[in-house]
Design a protein around this motif. Sequence first.
Motif, PDB file in Angstrom:
ATOM      1  N   VAL A  37       0.906  -1.318   0.083  1.00 39.56           N
ATOM      2  CA  VAL A  37      -0.023   0.067  -0.165  1.00 39.56           C
ATOM      3  C   VAL A  37       0.894   1.198  -0.109  1.00 39.56           C
ATOM      4  CG1 VAL A  37      -1.760   1.367   1.244  1.00 39.56           C
ATOM      5  CG2 VAL A  37      -1.865  -1.130   1.310  1.00 39.56           C
ATOM      6  N   ILE A  38       0.559   1.965  -1.004  1.00 40.39           N
ATOM      7  CA  ILE A  38       1.510   3.367  -1.076  1.00 40.39           C
ATOM      8  C   ILE A  38       0.640   4.636  -0.906  1.00 40.39           C
ATOM      9  CG2 ILE A  38       3.241   4.599  -2.542  1.00 40.39           C
ATOM     10  CD1 ILE A  38       4.089   1.855  -3.722  1.00 40.39           C
ATOM     11  N   PRO A  39       0.716   5.083   0.310  1.00 36.02           N
ATOM     12  CA  PRO A  39      -0.192   6.406   0.653  1.00 36.02           C
ATOM     13  C   PRO A  39       0.475   7.668  -0.290  1.00 36.02           C
ATOM     14  CG  PRO A  39       0.315   5.209   2.656  1.00 36.02           C
ATOM     15  CD  PRO A  39       1.329   4.629   1.745  1.00 36.02           C
ATOM     16  N   ALA A  40      -0.227   8.242  -1.005  1.00 36.36           N
ATOM     17  CA  ALA A  40       0.255   9.326  -1.965  1.00 36.36           C
ATOM     18  C   ALA A  40      -0.761  10.414  -1.841  1.00 36.36           C
ATOM     19  CB  ALA A  40       0.739   8.914  -3.174  1.00 36.36           C
ATOM     20  N   ILE A  42       7.963   8.410  -7.128  1.00 39.71           N
ATOM     21  CA  ILE A  42       7.212   7.418  -6.862  1.00 39.71           C
ATOM     22  C   ILE A  42       7.674   6.083  -7.766  1.00 39.71           C
ATOM     23  CG2 ILE A  42       5.496   7.868  -8.742  1.00 39.71           C
ATOM     24  CD1 ILE A  42       4.587   6.599  -5.307  1.00 39.71           C
ATOM     25  N   GLN A  43       8.261   6.049  -8.663  1.00 37.92           N
ATOM     26  CA  GLN A  43       8.498   4.880  -9.292  1.00 37.92           C
ATOM     27  C   GLN A  43       9.701   4.130  -8.614  1.00 37.92           C
ATOM     28  OE1 GLN A  43       9.408   5.133 -13.708  1.00 37.92           O
ATOM     29  NE2 GLN A  43      10.552   3.519 -13.914  1.00 37.92           N
ATOM     30  N   TYR A  44      10.876   4.715  -8.089  1.00 33.83           N
ATOM     31  CA  TYR A  44      11.774   4.062  -7.283  1.00 33.83           C
ATOM     32  C   TYR A  44      11.063   3.418  -6.157  1.00 33.83           C
ATOM     33  CZ  TYR A  44      15.329   7.330  -8.809  1.00 33.83           C
ATOM     34  OH  TYR A  44      15.831   8.017  -9.712  1.00 33.83           O
ATOM     35  N   VAL A  45       9.932   3.945  -5.382  1.00 27.96           N
ATOM     36  CA  VAL A  45       9.102   3.199  -4.565  1.00 27.96           C
ATOM     37  C   VAL A  45       8.293   1.845  -4.900  1.00 27.96           C
ATOM     38  CG1 VAL A  45       7.187   3.530  -2.537  1.00 27.96           C
ATOM     39  CG2 VAL A  45       8.901   5.457  -3.408  1.00 27.96           C
ATOM     40  N   VAL A  46       7.804   2.222  -6.175  1.00 22.59           N
ATOM     41  CA  VAL A  46       7.031   0.957  -6.906  1.00 22.59           C
ATOM     42  C   VAL A  46       8.174  -0.150  -7.130  1.00 22.59           C
ATOM     43  CG1 VAL A  46       5.482   0.163  -8.697  1.00 22.59           C
ATOM     44  CG2 VAL A  46       5.016   2.423  -7.393  1.00 22.59           C
ATOM     45  N   ALA A  75       2.394  -4.671   3.284  1.00 22.94           N
ATOM     46  CA  ALA A  75       3.447  -3.684   3.420  1.00 22.94           C
ATOM     47  C   ALA A  75       2.914  -2.307   3.267  1.00 22.94           C
ATOM     48  CB  ALA A  75       4.491  -3.992   2.610  1.00 22.94           C
ATOM     49  N   VAL A  76       3.365  -1.340   3.755  1.00 26.99           N
ATOM     50  CA  VAL A  76       3.202   0.221   3.564  1.00 26.99           C
ATOM     51  C   VAL A  76       4.536   0.861   3.258  1.00 26.99           C
ATOM     52  CG1 VAL A  76       2.222   2.259   4.413  1.00 26.99           C
ATOM     53  CG2 VAL A  76       1.103   0.161   5.146  1.00 26.99           C
ATOM     54  N   LEU A  77       4.477   1.564   2.096  1.00 25.42           N
ATOM     55  CA  LEU A  77       5.608   2.267   1.671  1.00 25.42           C
ATOM     56  C   LEU A  77       5.184   3.682   1.429  1.00 25.42           C
ATOM     57  CD1 LEU A  77       5.649  -0.720   0.071  1.00 25.42           C
ATOM     58  CD2 LEU A  77       7.896   0.376  -0.998  1.00 25.42           C
ATOM     59  N   LEU A  78       5.707   4.747   2.076  1.00 23.32           N
ATOM     60  CA  LEU A  78       5.394   6.095   1.920  1.00 23.32           C
ATOM     61  C   LEU A  78       5.959   6.710   0.428  1.00 23.32           C
ATOM     62  CD1 LEU A  78       5.450   7.780   5.553  1.00 23.32           C
ATOM     63  CD2 LEU A  78       3.672   6.276   4.320  1.00 23.32           C
ATOM     64  N   GLY A  79       5.107   7.177  -0.230  1.00 17.75           N
ATOM     65  CA  GLY A  79       5.151   7.406  -1.446  1.00 17.75           C
ATOM     66  C   GLY A  79       6.478   8.440  -1.580  1.00 17.75           C
ATOM     67  N   ASP A  80       6.757   9.371  -0.464  1.00 13.93           N
ATOM     68  CA  ASP A  80       7.722  10.404  -0.682  1.00 13.93           C
ATOM     69  C   ASP A  80       9.138   9.950   0.158  1.00 13.93           C
ATOM     70  OD1 ASP A  80       6.548  10.312   2.168  1.00 13.93           O
ATOM     71  OD2 ASP A  80       6.343  12.744   1.937  1.00 13.93           O
ATOM     72  N   ASP A  81       9.241   8.613   0.473  1.00 15.19           N
ATOM     73  CA  ASP A  81      10.402   8.326   1.429  1.00 15.19           C
ATOM     74  C   ASP A  81      11.207   7.212   0.337  1.00 15.19           C
ATOM     75  OD1 ASP A  81      11.644   8.423   3.574  1.00 15.19           O
ATOM     76  OD2 ASP A  81      10.169   7.453   4.623  1.00 15.19           O
ATOM     77  N   GLY A 102       9.515   5.627   6.577  1.00 16.48           N
ATOM     78  CA  GLY A 102       8.447   5.276   5.773  1.00 16.48           C
ATOM     79  C   GLY A 102       8.008   3.833   5.263  1.00 16.48           C
ATOM     80  N   ARG A 103       8.461   2.930   6.098  1.00 10.84           N
ATOM     81  CA  ARG A 103       8.287   1.493   5.390  1.00 10.84           C
ATOM     82  C   ARG A 103       7.735   0.637   6.757  1.00 10.84           C
ATOM     83  NH1 ARG A 103       9.101   3.918   1.822  1.00 10.84           N
ATOM     84  NH2 ARG A 103      10.621   3.878   0.297  1.00 10.84           N
ATOM     85  N   TYR A 104       6.591  -0.159   6.531  1.00  9.08           N
ATOM     86  CA  TYR A 104       6.010  -0.926   7.462  1.00  9.08           C
ATOM     87  C   TYR A 104       5.391  -2.215   6.915  1.00  9.08           C
ATOM     88  CZ  TYR A 104       4.953   3.908   8.862  1.00  9.08           C
ATOM     89  OH  TYR A 104       5.393   5.316   9.383  1.00  9.08           O
ATOM     90  N   VAL A 105       5.566  -3.240   7.938  1.00 11.33           N
ATOM     91  CA  VAL A 105       4.597  -4.401   7.491  1.00 11.33           C
ATOM     92  C   VAL A 105       3.640  -4.491   8.634  1.00 11.33           C
ATOM     93  CG1 VAL A 105       4.942  -7.025   6.838  1.00 11.33           C
ATOM     94  CG2 VAL A 105       6.802  -5.360   6.198  1.00 11.33           C
ATOM     95  N   MET A 106       2.200  -4.666   8.291  1.00  9.71           N
ATOM     96  CA  MET A 106       1.169  -4.445   9.130  1.00  9.71           C
ATOM     97  C   MET A 106       0.369  -5.697   9.206  1.00  9.71           C
ATOM     98  SD  MET A 106       1.559  -1.001   9.827  1.00  9.71           S
ATOM     99  CE  MET A 106       0.354  -0.643  10.849  1.00  9.71           C
TER     100      MET A 106
END
Length: 304
Positions: free
Chosen positions: A16-19, A46-50, A135-141, A214-218
Amino acid sequence: MVSGMTQSHPRISKAVIPAAGLGTRFLPATKATPKEMLPVVDKPAIQYVVEEAAAAGLDDVLMITGRNKRPLEDHFDRNYELESALQKKGDAGRLAKVQESSDLATMHYVRQGDPKGLGHAVLCAAPHVGHEPFAVLLGDDLIDPRDQLLKRMVDVQEQRGGSVVALMEVTPEQIHLYGCAAVEPTEDGDVVRVTGLVEKPDPADAPSNYAIIGRYVMDPHVFDILRETEPGRGGEIQLTDALQQLADDEKVGGPVHGVVFTGRRYDTGDRGDYLRAIVRLACEREDLGPDFRAWLRSYVTEEM
Ligand code: UTP
């Protein structure tokens, strides 16, 4: 034969990428463009994050978007007009670059509506995620692509259950910018047990110098908690408040562990860090690096 461990812990496949944040620190650039679309060298942040999610084996990506969602969706979709123009020119290199982002993962989008905070953004993912850890990855991290973090976090969650956050040591002067974790060591050098969390503490009240990045596994129980979480600091529904509850109750979504990250990370929503990310990644690029480094060296020695 499938082991009992594998049966009780399905492999994590959803990111999940909150943006949907407002990106006010980057105005006016973010007036009509999401900050996640700002280029870092020649790719939007955001492409690096994906790419990071896909590299960790998470090929189902749900992006939480806000009012300017169009460029985000378009970037991860095919662009037939551009592709056929490049095909006609025989420009295979650029064609591959255009197609790269649409081949990374299966992309899904949901709108947050009102940006009521990161916790609220994550809650928007509940119908898509269901009952699996995610997983949660913040889109600006931005985590440097050479430094493995997410894969390690997924492994720790699969071994220990519960939820996992990424922690980074910062200076006491910086801790008020982050969520901060009280921790206990474990037998793994890079893994700590999180016993408490506080969002953006004054340095005097900070239980440690470990900042949540900004990385989580929930564990999916976080959704039940978020539904009940009242707005906290800044009037926003804080993910940190929900994580605190997970850390308090081992039976409902806990425990919470932290993976201590010592690699390179940039907050591309912060102007200074954004510039550092571009300079560093450009210097290290094989194609651009040699010329850029030579120019940078002479700029620093002659003009600064
Ligand atoms: P930030 O704290 O960086 O907030 O959000 P922001 O609004 O995006 O940026 P500034 O501070 O105004 O410049 C951290 C992450 O959470 C997302 C953001 O997109 C970013 O990835 N977020 C935040 C949401 O998706 N929804 C929200 O309501 C808040």
